[in-house]
Design an enzyme around this catalytic site. Structure first.
Site, PDB file in Angstrom:
ATOM      1  N   HIS A  86      42.506  -6.850  50.503  1.00  0.00           N
ATOM      2  CA  HIS A  86      43.542  -5.810  50.627  1.00  0.00           C
ATOM      3  C   HIS A  86      44.940  -6.399  50.813  1.00  0.00           C
ATOM      4  CE1 HIS A  86      40.548  -2.727  50.667  1.00  0.00           C
ATOM      5  NE2 HIS A  86      39.957  -3.203  51.751  1.00  0.00           N
ATOM      6  N   ASP A 129      32.895  -5.940  46.462  1.00  0.00           N
ATOM      7  CA  ASP A 129      33.014  -5.254  47.755  1.00  0.00           C
ATOM      8  C   ASP A 129      33.050  -3.738  47.509  1.00  0.00           C
ATOM      9  OD1 ASP A 129      34.216  -5.953  50.787  1.00  0.00           O
ATOM     10  OD2 ASP A 129      34.863  -3.996  50.020  1.00  0.00           O
ATOM     11  N   HIS A 187      35.038  -1.650  48.700  1.00  0.00           N
ATOM     12  CA  HIS A 187      36.415  -1.163  48.637  1.00  0.00           C
ATOM     13  C   HIS A 187      37.185  -1.803  47.477  1.00  0.00           C
ATOM     14  CE1 HIS A 187      35.144  -0.734  52.893  1.00  0.00           C
ATOM     15  NE2 HIS A 187      35.757   0.428  52.779  1.00  0.00           N
ATOM     16  N   ASP A 215      29.405  -4.423  51.813  1.00  0.00           N
ATOM     17  CA  ASP A 215      29.487  -3.072  52.386  1.00  0.00           C
ATOM     18  C   ASP A 215      29.035  -2.003  51.383  1.00  0.00           C
ATOM     19  OD1 ASP A 215      31.789  -3.834  51.016  1.00  0.00           O
ATOM     20  OD2 ASP A 215      33.170  -3.390  52.656  1.00  0.00           O
TER      21      ASP A 215
HETATM   22  C1  6XA Z   1      39.770   1.072  57.153  1.00  0.00           C
HETATM   23  C2  6XA Z   1      38.742   0.609  56.200  1.00  0.00           C
HETATM   24  C3  6XA Z   1      38.967  -0.821  55.902  1.00  0.00           C
HETATM   25  C4  6XA Z   1      37.986  -1.346  54.910  1.00  0.00           C
HETATM   26  C5  6XA Z   1      37.941  -2.836  54.939  1.00  0.00           C
HETATM   27  C6  6XA Z   1      37.044  -3.428  53.920  1.00  0.00           C
HETATM   28  N1  6XA Z   1      39.571   2.408  57.609  1.00  0.00           N
HETATM   29  N2  6XA Z   1      37.565  -3.792  52.770  1.00  0.00           N
HETATM   30  O1  6XA Z   1      35.870  -3.616  54.061  1.00  0.00           O
HETATM   31  O2  6XA Z   1      36.857  -4.384  51.820  1.00  0.00           O
HETATM   32 ZN    ZN Z   2      35.062  -3.542  51.966  1.00  0.00          ZN
END
Ligand code: 6XA
Ligand code: ZN
Length: 342
Positions: free
Chosen positions: A159, A195, A197, A284
């Site tokens: 991110h 991932d 996200h 995840d």
């Molecule tokens: C925040 C969620 C952050 C996700 C972090 C993550 N509410 N990114 O696993 O790959």
């Molecule tokens: Zn993630």
């Protein structure tokens, strides 16, 4: 496969994450990396080595100097301002507001944060630097001719953009590694982000470039963090047009669907004729992950590791998310073992 790992990840051990309107104990906790390391060792995946401390040269190939200086000074500045809690932003440069960086530490946090859940504490900067060192050392192993390496990074990175942190990320380990591979002679590098996200930071860093292909399978941004990035029509711009590929997937997506999309992404990696592959390896996507909504089972991670292995490219795995702590090691090492098995 060699794993690169730094004990300095423990230096990031904040108490708070803003989650559901409360300050909770962070999902992104030190136990995650320990579970993965334990599984690497217990399965005999291969040698575990410490990174060499590389300094900031490779980091500054990807991140703005002012942003890096902000991260390095954020905690001391927050403490000097007399705050009792950990450093979190509470005001952002939203639409039609000034985009100038303020002097106040609270203002700077809002200027550089892409999200508000990620507290900065003592040791956060040192751990982020160690994670970048891990990524650079592992990239060095691949660039020296190894078939693969595993960068067991913590905190994660995808991110983090050139000048943004958040989503538990500070420095973009995968992007730093990809740029390092480019600087060491790989003409074309593909980044495959599995991932749950969307890796908005990695996308942003390479968005206008044709030499680094970014492909991501992730929860549809209409329903999933980071909400404002990851749509299928984000395809790259300028010279990078056609070199960014997003595959947003719906709530409840199972492995049958997910693997079909992975096949499509891997076909694009092949068509790109990548010299090296960087995998942003977050687990995840697991059905029991507490903050995500896909339905992969532990055995599915082995299956898709084999699919990535069949691409037969020099491959660097960079650890990202995965918050089902009891299974995070099993699922991560299943991917790596599947890869080796291919
Ligand atoms: C925040 C969620 C952050 C996700 C972090 C993550 N509410 N990114 O696993 O790959
Ligand atoms: Zn993630």
């Amino acid at each position: 496969m060699i794993t690169v790992f730094s004990e300095d990840h423990h230096l990031r051990n904040v108490r708070t994450e803003l989650y559901g309107g409360e300050l909770v104990s962070p999902h992104e906790c030190p136990e995650r990396a320990q579970m993965v390391l334990d599984r690497v060792r217990s399965t005999g995946l291969g040698e575990v080595i410490a990174p060499t401390k590389a300094g900031l040269e490779a980091v500054l190939r990807v991140h703005d100097r002012q942003f890096v200086e902000f991260l390095a000074a954020a905690w001391p500045e927050w403490v000097a301002a007399g705050h009792r809690g950990e450093a979190i932003p509470d005001c952002w440069p939203a639409r039609r507001m000034s985009q100038r960086c303020p002097t106040s530490i609270t203002g700077k946090l809002g200027y550089y944060a892409m999200a508000g859940e990620t507290s900065i504490g003592a040791g956060t900067w040192e751990a982020a630097q160690a994670a970048a060192d891990v990524a650079v050392s592992a990239a060095g192993i691949v660039s020296a001719g190894a078939r693969s390496a595993f960068a067991l990074c913590r905190p994660p990175g995808h991110h983090a953009a050139r000048d943004l942190y958040g989503g538990y990320c500070f420095l973009n380990n995968a992007a730093i590694a990809a740029q390092y591979l480019r600087d060491r002679g790989a003409a074309r590098v593909a980044i495959l982000d599995v991932d749950f996200h969307h890796g908005n930071g990695t996308q942003d860093i390479f968005y206008e470039r044709a030499d680094v292909l970014y492909l991501s399978l992730h929860g549809d941004p209409r329903d999933a963090f980071p909400y404002f990035s990851g749509y299928a029509d984000e395809v790259g711009s300028g010279a990078g047009h056609g070199y960014n590929g997003n595959f947003p997937l719906p709530v409840g997506c199972d492995f049958a669907t997910w693997r079909t999309v992975l096949e499509e992404a891997l076909a694009r990696v092949q068509a790109f004729r990548a010299d090296a592959l960087v995998v942003s390896l977050g687990v995840d996507t697991f059905a029991q992950d507490p903050i995500s909504f896909f339905r992969l089972q532990s055995a599915d991670f082995t299956s898709y590791g084999r699919m990535i292995g069949a691409a037969a490219l020099p491959t660097l795995f960079v650890f990202e998310g995965g918050y089902a702590v009891a299974e995070v090691g099993i699922n991560t090492v299943n991917v790596l073992a599947g890869f080796e098995d291919a």
